[in-house]
Motif scaffolding. Structure first.
Motif, PDB file in Angstrom:
ATOM      1  N   LEU A  16       0.818  -1.210   0.000  1.00  0.00           N
ATOM      2  CA  LEU A  16       0.000   0.000   0.000  1.00  0.00           C
ATOM      3  C   LEU A  16       0.854   1.263   0.000  1.00  0.00           C
ATOM      4  O   LEU A  16       0.332   2.368  -0.067  1.00  0.00           O
ATOM      5  N   GLY A  17       2.168   1.089   0.133  1.00  0.00           N
ATOM      6  CA  GLY A  17       3.071   2.229   0.083  1.00  0.00           C
ATOM      7  C   GLY A  17       2.933   3.168   1.271  1.00  0.00           C
ATOM      8  O   GLY A  17       3.149   4.364   1.140  1.00  0.00           O
ATOM      9  N   GLU A  18       2.599   2.632   2.397  1.00  0.00           N
ATOM     10  CA  GLU A  18       2.392   3.473   3.573  1.00  0.00           C
ATOM     11  C   GLU A  18       3.534   3.279   4.567  1.00  0.00           C
ATOM     12  O   GLU A  18       4.568   2.756   4.215  1.00  0.00           O
ATOM     13  N   GLN A  19       3.353   3.689   5.810  1.00  0.00           N
ATOM     14  CA  GLN A  19       4.468   3.646   6.758  1.00  0.00           C
ATOM     15  C   GLN A  19       4.050   3.148   8.132  1.00  0.00           C
ATOM     16  O   GLN A  19       2.906   3.271   8.538  1.00  0.00           O
ATOM     17  N   TRP A  20       5.036   2.576   8.838  1.00  0.00           N
ATOM     18  CA  TRP A  20       4.867   2.149  10.226  1.00  0.00           C
ATOM     19  C   TRP A  20       4.899   3.366  11.142  1.00  0.00           C
ATOM     20  O   TRP A  20       5.636   4.318  10.891  1.00  0.00           O
ATOM     21  N   ILE A  21       4.149   3.316  12.195  1.00  0.00           N
ATOM     22  CA  ILE A  21       4.240   4.284  13.289  1.00  0.00           C
ATOM     23  C   ILE A  21       4.590   3.457  14.520  1.00  0.00           C
ATOM     24  O   ILE A  21       3.753   2.706  15.034  1.00  0.00           O
ATOM     25  N   ALA A  22       5.822   3.551  14.947  1.00  0.00           N
ATOM     26  CA  ALA A  22       6.307   2.741  16.068  1.00  0.00           C
ATOM     27  C   ALA A  22       5.777   3.284  17.395  1.00  0.00           C
ATOM     28  O   ALA A  22       5.629   4.486  17.577  1.00  0.00           O
ATOM     29  N   ARG A  23       5.514   2.388  18.296  1.00  0.00           N
ATOM     30  CA  ARG A  23       5.085   2.727  19.651  1.00  0.00           C
ATOM     31  C   ARG A  23       5.947   1.951  20.631  1.00  0.00           C
ATOM     32  O   ARG A  23       6.575   0.961  20.278  1.00  0.00           O
ATOM     33  N   ARG A  24       5.958   2.392  21.869  1.00  0.00           N
ATOM     34  CA  ARG A  24       6.765   1.728  22.899  1.00  0.00           C
ATOM     35  C   ARG A  24       6.341   0.271  23.062  1.00  0.00           C
ATOM     36  O   ARG A  24       7.161  -0.623  23.120  1.00  0.00           O
ATOM     37  N   LYS A  25       5.038   0.031  23.162  1.00  0.00           N
ATOM     38  CA  LYS A  25       4.520  -1.331  23.238  1.00  0.00           C
ATOM     39  C   LYS A  25       4.300  -1.842  21.814  1.00  0.00           C
ATOM     40  O   LYS A  25       3.640  -1.185  21.013  1.00  0.00           O
ATOM     41  N   GLU A  27       2.422  -4.113  20.552  1.00  0.00           N
ATOM     42  CA  GLU A  27       1.038  -4.304  20.110  1.00  0.00           C
ATOM     43  C   GLU A  27       0.327  -3.001  19.783  1.00  0.00           C
ATOM     44  O   GLU A  27      -0.737  -3.014  19.176  1.00  0.00           O
ATOM     45  N   GLU A  28       0.898  -1.858  20.143  1.00  0.00           N
ATOM     46  CA  GLU A  28       0.298  -0.564  19.822  1.00  0.00           C
ATOM     47  C   GLU A  28       0.867   0.044  18.536  1.00  0.00           C
ATOM     48  O   GLU A  28       0.414   1.103  18.107  1.00  0.00           O
ATOM     49  N   SER A  29       1.842  -0.617  17.930  1.00  0.00           N
ATOM     50  CA  SER A  29       2.415  -0.114  16.676  1.00  0.00           C
ATOM     51  C   SER A  29       1.337  -0.096  15.604  1.00  0.00           C
ATOM     52  O   SER A  29       0.451  -0.947  15.572  1.00  0.00           O
ATOM     53  N   GLN A  30       1.432   0.888  14.726  1.00  0.00           N
ATOM     54  CA  GLN A  30       0.373   1.135  13.754  1.00  0.00           C
ATOM     55  C   GLN A  30       0.947   1.242  12.353  1.00  0.00           C
ATOM     56  O   GLN A  30       2.126   1.510  12.166  1.00  0.00           O
ATOM     57  N   VAL A  31       0.070   1.062  11.376  1.00  0.00           N
ATOM     58  CA  VAL A  31       0.400   1.342   9.982  1.00  0.00           C
ATOM     59  C   VAL A  31      -0.574   2.421   9.537  1.00  0.00           C
ATOM     60  O   VAL A  31      -1.790   2.262   9.659  1.00  0.00           O
ATOM     61  N   ARG A  32      -0.025   3.527   9.049  1.00  0.00           N
ATOM     62  CA  ARG A  32      -0.880   4.621   8.573  1.00  0.00           C
ATOM     63  C   ARG A  32      -1.209   4.378   7.105  1.00  0.00           C
ATOM     64  O   ARG A  32      -0.326   4.171   6.283  1.00  0.00           O
ATOM     65  N   VAL A  33      -2.501   4.415   6.777  1.00  0.00           N
ATOM     66  CA  VAL A  33      -2.980   4.296   5.405  1.00  0.00           C
ATOM     67  C   VAL A  33      -3.871   5.501   5.171  1.00  0.00           C
ATOM     68  O   VAL A  33      -4.945   5.603   5.761  1.00  0.00           O
ATOM     69  N   SER A  34      -3.395   6.408   4.342  1.00  0.00           N
ATOM     70  CA  SER A  34      -4.066   7.687   4.107  1.00  0.00           C
ATOM     71  C   SER A  34      -4.252   8.399   5.440  1.00  0.00           C
ATOM     72  O   SER A  34      -3.294   8.644   6.136  1.00  0.00           O
ATOM     73  N   SER A  35      -5.484   8.673   5.830  1.00  0.00           N
ATOM     74  CA  SER A  35      -5.719   9.406   7.078  1.00  0.00           C
ATOM     75  C   SER A  35      -6.076   8.491   8.243  1.00  0.00           C
ATOM     76  O   SER A  35      -6.354   8.967   9.335  1.00  0.00           O
ATOM     77  N   ARG A  36      -6.071   7.169   8.027  1.00  0.00           N
ATOM     78  CA  ARG A  36      -6.420   6.216   9.088  1.00  0.00           C
ATOM     79  C   ARG A  36      -5.194   5.454   9.554  1.00  0.00           C
ATOM     80  O   ARG A  36      -4.215   5.330   8.822  1.00  0.00           O
ATOM     81  N   VAL A  37      -5.267   4.934  10.752  1.00  0.00           N
ATOM     82  CA  VAL A  37      -4.221   4.049  11.255  1.00  0.00           C
ATOM     83  C   VAL A  37      -4.827   2.681  11.522  1.00  0.00           C
ATOM     84  O   VAL A  37      -5.995   2.570  11.906  1.00  0.00           O
ATOM     85  N   TRP A  38      -4.023   1.653  11.296  1.00  0.00           N
ATOM     86  CA  TRP A  38      -4.448   0.266  11.456  1.00  0.00           C
ATOM     87  C   TRP A  38      -3.507  -0.405  12.449  1.00  0.00           C
ATOM     88  O   TRP A  38      -2.319  -0.100  12.489  1.00  0.00           O
TER      89      TRP A  38
END
Length: 71
Positions: A16-25, A27-38
Motif C-alpha cells: 500500500l506504500g504506507e508507513q509504520w508508526i512505532a510505539r513503545r509497546k 502491540e500498539e504499533s500502527q500502519v498509517r494508510v491515508s488518514s487512518r491508522v491500522w
C-alpha cells in the motif's frame, strides 16, 4: 502473535506504500494508510484466539479494508 502482526504490517507497508508508526509497546504499533491508522498486532492477536476468531477477525478482510482506504 508478534510474527503474524509484523508480517501483516509489512505486507500493508510494502503493497500500500504506507508507513509504520512505532510505539513503545509492540502491540500498539500502527500502519498509517491515508488518514487512518491500522493496528496489525491487535488484529493478529484477535484472529488467533480461537477457531471462530479466525473467521470473525480475518486478516485478509483487514488488509482489504485498509486497501480500500488507500488513496
Amino acid at each position: 502473535m508478534p510474527a503474524i502482526g509484523a508480517y501483516l504490517g509489512e505486507v500493508m507497508v510494502k503493497h500500500l506504500g504506507e508507513q509504520w508508526i512505532a510505539r513503545r509497546k509492540l502491540e500498539e504499533s500502527q500502519v498509517r494508510v491515508s488518514s487512518r491508522v491500522w493496528l496489525p498486532f491487535v488484529r493478529a492477536h484477535k484472529s488467533m484466539r480461537s477457531c471462530q476468531s479466525l473467521l470473525d477477525f480475518s486478516l485478509t478482510q483487514f488488509y482489504r479494508a485498509a486497501h480500500r482506504h488507500c488513496g
